[in-house]
Motif scaffolding. Structure first.
Motif: not given
Length: 548
Positions: A390-392, A384-387, A19-20
């Motif tokens: 941002v909602p699943l 950059p990481c946004r996990t 995902r990331d």
């Protein structure tokens, strides 16, 4: 096809990495030999917890787990539920009343320290209870109780957590393959450049190439590393859990096993879970035995604080292997739950290959972020990481189950469970009822599970077997263990995948054989009779035994 990143392993870490990476724009493919979450992740204690037990020996793990627990609550608010814990203090022979009071004071001090991490995980501060207050909350506690301390953690469905990450990865462009086994690591000039795979459902073979191959295979990490000519040493730890057919406790209750280890009994969704053992295990992670001694170990420990536990009906047991980092000497329970990323270019002059091991469910998102950071540094990518922001899928908003039940004409309890598992996407599933009213039928009465959810799992969530359906929906996981719904679920699966009647029955038999592994260890006189009734249903009514 050339990818930026191949991720091997569809547990929560592999799904989180996929995902990331996909969200950062990397061309990603995820490969899982069995099904998403079917290994260590699905066999976990199903908690996103801060790790109170690590507070003395591993404070940083407690802090990071609490921090990431807060992030997970924000990105998947529908999927987490608060679990209040009671830590009872029992009178012990030979311990004076003064010593018992001192111990209770010490315990409260311990949880005062844990309270410092509560804001990170949206927890509530501890509370000290006297005997009467504790018994008012949980009347079936032992009469030897002298007091208790409360704290809380968060429960989750780890299979749905994996699916949420997989769905998000796919929606950001990742290619997804479950039931696909890596058979070979491809190398050119000493550099890892891809993998050869075998698709287990049809036997087809293919080759995938990428700039980076990331080994996130949990307890199978050493085996995958060996394919690349590398070594990752683990000290695998086996954990066993028991499942009771209904909720028999109001609160989770901590206890000590005969060797002093911490164990627990807790309400979980529609059941009660008892866990867990922690023993070195160097056997096959694909075939983990569940021993009578392990079951007795758990029951004996819980019985000290909750005496009527043996009156409950155990319907299932599961076992998993933690990919704990290697260290010689410490007792299993004292091993660190920290994680490590192995750069095989640095350690073994094998560029293009990375591995990850260790950690715990609660810190999966942080581990995935660090893993993709390492990949991006090698690829020269600065996204950059946004996990954590941002909602699943499904976490965008919370739906009202009562409104859904009225609008679509389905039972309220079923709508409630659907919203828990899918969040805002429950409405998308229920729209199938408008197309055909029969899709609102309740297939699994125990959970319950609607026909539309099973069909949605096949069409949109990569379900390709009855076991896949169970992991996505909890179909056949309740008190009847599939006696009433397994055949209907297999038939729906067959309709969706255009199976022949012979294949439907073959899949059903395989499913029952695999399910038996979790039921056989817990059989007693009554449950043997229940198994005989189930066998009669499948063989004499369904004629399952007549199909090869």
């Amino acid at each position: 096809m050339q990818f930026d990143l191949i991720v091997i392993g569809g547990g929560v870490n592999g799904c989180g990495i996929a995902r990331d990476a996909a969200m950062r724009g990397l061309k990603t493919v995820l490969i899982e030999k069995n099904d998403f979450g079917s290994g260590t992740t699905g066999a976990s204690s199903q908690m996103i917890h801060g790790g109170a037990r690590y507070l003395i020996s591993d404070v940083e793990t407690t802090r990071l787990s609490s921090l990431d627990s807060g992030y997970i609550q924000k990105i998947a608010p529908h999927l987490l539920f608060r679990i209040p814990f009671l830590f009872p203090v029992m009178a012990k022979p030979g311990r004076s009343g003064r010593a018992q009071k001192i111990y209770l004071e010490f315990l409260e001090t311990y949880f005062e320290a844990y309270d410092k991490f509560s804001p990170l995980k949206n927890g509530k501060p501890h509370t000290r209870l006297n005997k009467e207050e504790a018994l008012a909350l949980e009347p079936d506690l032992s009469e030897n109780l002298i007091g208790a301390v409360t704290f809380d953690e968060w429960g989750i469905d780890s299979f749905r957590l994996c699916l949420g990450n997989v769905a998000s990865a796919a929606e950001h462009g990742a290619e997804i393959h479950n039931h696909t086994e890596v058979t070979e690591i491809l190398k050119e000039g000493g550099r890892v450049v891809g993998v050869k795979v075998r698709h287990l459902l049809d036997g087809a073979r293919s080759e995938l190439r990428a700039k980076i191959v990331f080994n996130a295979a949990g307890p199978w990490v050493p085996k995958i590393a060996e394919l690349a000519g590398c070594e990752v040493k683990l000290r695998p730890a086996k954990g066993v859990h028991l499942v009771i057919d209904r909720r028999i406790v109001n609160y989770a209750i901590a206890a000590n096993a005969i060797d002093g280890r911490s164990i627990f009994i807790m309400p979980y969704q529609n059941t009660t879970i008892i866990g867990t053992t922690d023993d070195d295990y160097f056997g096959d992670p694909d075939a983990i035995p569940i021993l009578e001694d392990e079951i007795e170990y758990l029951l004996d420990g819980i019985e000290q604080v909750f005496p009527r536990v043996r009156q409950a009906r155990i319907i299932h047991a599961w076992a998993g292997v933690r990919p704990t980092l290697f260290k010689r000497g410490p007792y299993e329970d004292d091993l660190s739950r920290e994680h490590e990323i192995f750069d095989h270019e640095t350690a073994e002059h094998t560029p293009g290959f990375l591995s990850i091991a260790g950690g715990k469910l609660a810190s999966y998102r942080l581990m995935s972020e660090e893993a993709v950071d390492a990949v991006c540094r090698k690829l020269g990518v600065s996204s950059p990481c946004r996990t954590h922001q941002v909602p699943l899928p499904g976490g965008e908003r919370i739906l009202n189950p009562e409104d859904l039940a009225k609008e679509y004409g389905v039972p309220l309890f079923a709508a409630n469970r659907l919203v828990y598992r899918h969040g805002a996407r429950a409405m998308r599933i229920l729209e199938m009822v408008r197309e055909r009213a029969a899709q609102g039928n309740v297939i699994c009465q125990c959970e319950p599970v609607l026909e539309c959810e099973l069909r949605y799992a096949v069409r949109h969530e990569w379900a390709r077997s009855p076991g896949d359906l169970r992991r996505r929906t909890r179909y056949s996981i309740g008190p009847c263990q599939g006696t009433r719904c397994s055949m209907m679920g297999a038939q729906i699966l067959g309709e969706e995948l255009n199976w022949s009647p012979e294949e439907v029955f073959r899949q059903l038999r395989s499913f029952e054989e695999k399910s038996w592994h979790g039921r056989a260890p817990i059989l007693d006189n009554v449950s043997v009779q229940e198994e005989e009734l189930a066998a009669f249903t499948f063989c004499n009514v369904g004629n399952v035994d007549q199909w090869n």
